[in-house]
Design a protein around this motif. Structure first.
Motif, mmCIF file in Angstrom:
data_model
loop_
_atom_site.group_PDB
_atom_site.id
_atom_site.type_symbol
_atom_site.label_atom_id
_atom_site.label_comp_id
_atom_site.label_asym_id
_atom_site.label_seq_id
_atom_site.Cartn_x
_atom_site.Cartn_y
_atom_site.Cartn_z
ATOM 1 N N TYR A 1 -4.467 12.410 -4.970
ATOM 2 C CA TYR A 1 -3.438 11.368 -5.081
ATOM 3 C C TYR A 1 -2.823 11.358 -6.481
ATOM 4 C CZ TYR A 1 -5.711 9.637 -0.817
ATOM 5 O OH TYR A 1 -6.253 9.522 0.432
ATOM 6 N N ALA B 1 -7.863 3.881 7.786
ATOM 7 C CA ALA B 1 -6.868 3.772 6.709
ATOM 8 C C ALA B 1 -5.454 3.697 7.279
ATOM 9 C CB ALA B 1 -6.995 4.980 5.779
ATOM 10 N N SER B 2 -4.562 3.282 6.427
ATOM 11 C CA SER B 2 -3.125 3.242 6.718
ATOM 12 C C SER B 2 -2.756 2.306 7.870
ATOM 13 C CB SER B 2 -2.583 4.649 6.998
ATOM 14 O OG SER B 2 -2.988 5.555 6.016
ATOM 15 N N PRO B 3 -3.180 1.037 7.791
ATOM 16 C CA PRO B 3 -2.815 0.073 8.839
ATOM 17 C C PRO B 3 -1.314 -0.148 8.915
ATOM 18 C CG PRO B 3 -3.682 -1.063 6.919
ATOM 19 C CD PRO B 3 -3.921 0.393 6.685
ATOM 20 N N THR C 1 6.376 -1.673 7.350
ATOM 21 C CA THR C 1 6.734 -2.548 6.221
ATOM 22 C C THR C 1 8.233 -2.822 6.285
ATOM 23 O OG1 THR C 1 7.235 -0.712 4.705
ATOM 24 C CG2 THR C 1 4.965 -1.511 4.707
ATOM 25 N N PHE D 1 3.819 6.292 -3.731
ATOM 26 C CA PHE D 1 4.842 5.527 -3.000
ATOM 27 C C PHE D 1 5.905 4.981 -3.959
ATOM 28 C CE2 PHE D 1 1.198 5.369 -0.167
ATOM 29 C CZ PHE D 1 1.749 5.441 1.109
ATOM 30 N N GLN E 1 0.991 -7.588 -3.296
ATOM 31 C CA GLN E 1 0.529 -6.945 -2.062
ATOM 32 C C GLN E 1 -0.947 -7.244 -1.802
ATOM 33 O OE1 GLN E 1 1.496 -2.768 -2.256
ATOM 34 N NE2 GLN E 1 3.659 -3.144 -1.871
ATOM 35 N N ALA F 1 0.719 2.236 8.688
ATOM 36 C CA ALA F 1 1.231 3.552 9.093
ATOM 37 C C ALA F 1 1.979 4.233 7.939
ATOM 38 C CB ALA F 1 2.089 3.448 10.344
ATOM 39 N N MET F 2 1.376 4.139 6.752
ATOM 40 C CA MET F 2 1.916 4.742 5.517
ATOM 41 C C MET F 2 3.355 4.275 5.260
ATOM 42 S SD MET F 2 0.192 8.550 5.446
ATOM 43 C CE MET F 2 1.339 9.340 6.544
ATOM 44 N N GLY G 1 -6.890 0.800 -0.935
ATOM 45 C CA GLY G 1 -6.473 2.205 -0.948
ATOM 46 C C GLY G 1 -5.723 2.466 -2.248
ATOM 47 N N ASP H 1 -10.912 3.156 -2.580
ATOM 48 C CA ASP H 1 -10.869 4.558 -2.149
ATOM 49 C C ASP H 1 -9.797 5.334 -2.907
ATOM 50 O OD1 ASP H 1 -11.423 6.732 -0.006
ATOM 51 O OD2 ASP H 1 -9.241 6.498 0.033
ATOM 52 N N LYS I 1 -12.886 11.910 -2.962
ATOM 53 C CA LYS I 1 -12.867 13.012 -1.996
ATOM 54 C C LYS I 1 -12.911 14.359 -2.712
ATOM 55 C CE LYS I 1 -10.174 9.949 0.907
ATOM 56 N NZ LYS I 1 -9.238 9.221 0.058
HETATM 57 P P1 NAD Z 1 -0.704 2.154 4.216
HETATM 58 O O1 NAD Z 1 -0.459 2.128 5.676
HETATM 59 O O2 NAD Z 1 -1.831 1.368 3.694
HETATM 60 O O3 NAD Z 1 0.679 1.779 3.522
HETATM 61 C C1 NAD Z 1 0.816 1.767 2.140
HETATM 62 C C2 NAD Z 1 2.229 1.361 1.782
HETATM 63 O O4 NAD Z 1 2.443 -0.008 2.174
HETATM 64 C C3 NAD Z 1 2.478 1.410 0.282
HETATM 65 O O5 NAD Z 1 3.852 1.706 0.060
HETATM 66 C C4 NAD Z 1 2.184 -0.024 -0.138
HETATM 67 O O6 NAD Z 1 2.808 -0.325 -1.360
HETATM 68 C C5 NAD Z 1 2.754 -0.797 1.023
HETATM 69 N N1 NAD Z 1 2.163 -2.139 1.220
HETATM 70 C C6 NAD Z 1 0.871 -2.505 1.075
HETATM 71 N N2 NAD Z 1 0.719 -3.804 1.354
HETATM 72 C C7 NAD Z 1 1.939 -4.287 1.679
HETATM 73 C C8 NAD Z 1 2.419 -5.561 2.077
HETATM 74 N N3 NAD Z 1 1.603 -6.608 2.195
HETATM 75 N N4 NAD Z 1 3.745 -5.687 2.350
HETATM 76 C C9 NAD Z 1 4.573 -4.627 2.256
HETATM 77 N N5 NAD Z 1 4.178 -3.384 1.886
HETATM 78 C C10 NAD Z 1 2.867 -3.223 1.606
HETATM 79 O O7 NAD Z 1 -0.895 3.703 3.823
HETATM 80 P P2 NAD Z 1 -1.762 4.479 2.738
HETATM 81 O O8 NAD Z 1 -1.643 3.901 1.369
HETATM 82 O O9 NAD Z 1 -1.442 5.910 2.936
HETATM 83 O O10 NAD Z 1 -3.250 4.287 3.263
HETATM 84 C C11 NAD Z 1 -4.173 3.422 2.659
HETATM 85 C C12 NAD Z 1 -5.241 4.154 1.874
HETATM 86 O O11 NAD Z 1 -6.098 4.870 2.763
HETATM 87 C C13 NAD Z 1 -4.737 5.205 0.894
HETATM 88 O O12 NAD Z 1 -4.336 4.601 -0.314
HETATM 89 C C14 NAD Z 1 -5.954 6.081 0.766
HETATM 90 O O13 NAD Z 1 -6.879 5.477 -0.104
HETATM 91 C C15 NAD Z 1 -6.509 6.084 2.180
HETATM 92 N N6 NAD Z 1 -6.008 7.210 3.006
HETATM 93 C C16 NAD Z 1 -6.781 8.319 3.118
HETATM 94 C C17 NAD Z 1 -6.330 9.409 3.850
HETATM 95 C C18 NAD Z 1 -7.190 10.629 3.955
HETATM 96 O O14 NAD Z 1 -8.300 10.639 3.455
HETATM 97 N N7 NAD Z 1 -6.732 11.690 4.570
HETATM 98 C C19 NAD Z 1 -5.086 9.381 4.474
HETATM 99 C C20 NAD Z 1 -4.324 8.226 4.382
HETATM 100 C C21 NAD Z 1 -4.804 7.144 3.645
#
Ligand code: NAD
Length: 321
Positions: free
Chosen positions: A61, A211-213, A220, A32, A278, A215-216, A24, A56, A89
């Motif tokens: 973004y 996406a967002s495993p 963490t 972030f 990461q 939870a953004m 992502g 992606d 997108k």
């Molecule tokens: P995420 O749940 O993947 O969390 C990202 C956050 O976690 C960032 O701060 C990252 O630096 C941190 N992180 C990543 N790996 C880590 C680790 N091992 N330990 C600690 N922190 C860690 O949320 P996201 O980035 O919003 O979602 C992933 C991707 O999915 C986005 O980058 C985007 O490409 C896509 N996305 C799309 C939509 C949409 O289309 N509406 C919405 C959300 C996300």
């Protein structure tokens, strides 16, 4: 012991095979926190080296910064174009939402220029709940089909938070028109509501990206960014879970990645990454899962902490009656 390769999973009827961990790129837009160009390029390089083939992004973004950074990272790989899969997108921009045929048709050319590519594999309507869903069905998707015919995109997707927007659109377009859905924040330890939609998506032949495993950022140790839309109750429950894991010598993010990766009906778990560290941690989470399975004990304990907020989400988009 031999380290297993990152798994490739089929994406619906597309014929594409996506790495189970997807990259992502929203963090590359400094969403972030600030990210340097050299860290961005190094993260993309390390991801590809470790078997991640799916990247992606979106013009939204970092107000186009993510696409530019990802483009530089991919170019620096110096590998044939068919060795990686790129999705971007349309319809959501710094200036606001515009899902008109005219705007999305212009959008692909702008994205291709920033990404330094001739085509993208997946082109997705970004956060459709903020637009008219009937416009998405009747105007936006037909416009994307023309881009498909022109060879600028290979597959069409829709993204958003409320799961019922996917069914609204998929029930109204001809079969095979929408190839992919990208759902976010609905297949993590705290919210697994996407699971109920998976059989429906399978019957439609639609590929699923989750996406967002983390939870953004909720799952963490560092915690979520200031703009995170979760309720204070959800934020504090996730923080308590993260602290619990840390005290037990465990990592909440690894646990969360493994939870999301366990469901093989999800083609790729898209995690936002902005550093080599990461990337390595998230790929290691997948590798360890393949070798040793889930950490059932810690997962059960964390699920118990999150039980009062399980499946709690937040409003997104235009409120429909
Ligand atoms: P995420 O749940 O993947 O969390 C990202 C956050 O976690 C960032 O701060 C990252 O630096 C941190 N992180 C990543 N790996 C880590 C680790 N091992 N330990 C600690 N922190 C860690 O949320 P996201 O980035 O919003 O979602 C992933 C991707 O999915 C986005 O980058 C985007 O490409 C896509 N996305 C799309 C939509 C949409 O289309 N509406 C919405 C959300 C996300």
């Amino acid at each position: 012991m031999a380290v297993p390769k990152l798994e490739l999973r089929p994406l619906g009827n597309t014929g594409l095979k996506l790495s189970s961990v997807g990259f992502g790129a929203s963090p590359l837009g400094s969403v972030f926190g600030p990210v340097s160009e050299s860290d961005a390029v190094a993260s993309v390089r390390e991801a590809f080296r470790l078997g991640i083939n799916f990247f992606d992004t979106s013009p939204y973004y970092g107000a186009t910064l993510s696409e530019k950074m990802l483009g530089k990272g991919l170019k620096a790989l110096g590998v044939p174009r068919n060795e990686y899969i790129v999705s971007t997108k349309c319809g959501r921009y710094r200036e606001g939402f515009d899902f008109s045929a005219e705007r999305v048709t212009k959008s692909i050319d702008e994205s291709l220029e920033r990404l330094q590519l001739d085509y993208v594999d997946i082109f997705q309507c970004h956060d459709i709940e903020f637009g008219s869903l009937d416009q998405i069905v009747n105007e936006t998707i037909p416009a994307l089909q023309k881009l498909k015919e022109a060879g600028k995109i290979r597959f069409i997707g829709i993204t958003g938070l409320p799961l019922d927007t996917f069914t609204y659109v998929l029930d109204r377009v001809p079969p095979g028109t929408v190839d992919v859905i990208l759902s976010y924040c609905h297949y993590s330890i705290n919210d697994s509501t996407l699971e109920d939609l998976l059989p429906y998506l399978k019957t439609k032949g639609v590929g699923v990206i989750s996406a967002s495993p983390l939870a953004m950022g909720l799952l963490t140790e560092f915690g979520p960014p200031e703009w995170h839309p979760a309720s204070p109750e959800l934020k504090s429950a996730c923080q308590a879970a993260a602290v619990y894991c840390k005290e037990k010598g465990k990592n909440i993010s690894k646990l969360a990645m493994q939870y999301s990766l366990s469901n093989k009906d999800i083609s790729s778990v898209l995690v936002g990454m902005n550093s080599v560290k990461q990337v390595e941690e998230n790929v290691a989470a997948a590798t360890e899962l393949a070798l040793f399975g889930k950490d059932h004990e810690t997962l059960a304990e964390v699920e118990a902490i999150l039980k009062p907020v399980k499946n709690q989400t937040w409003p997104s988009g235009i409120q429909r009656s």
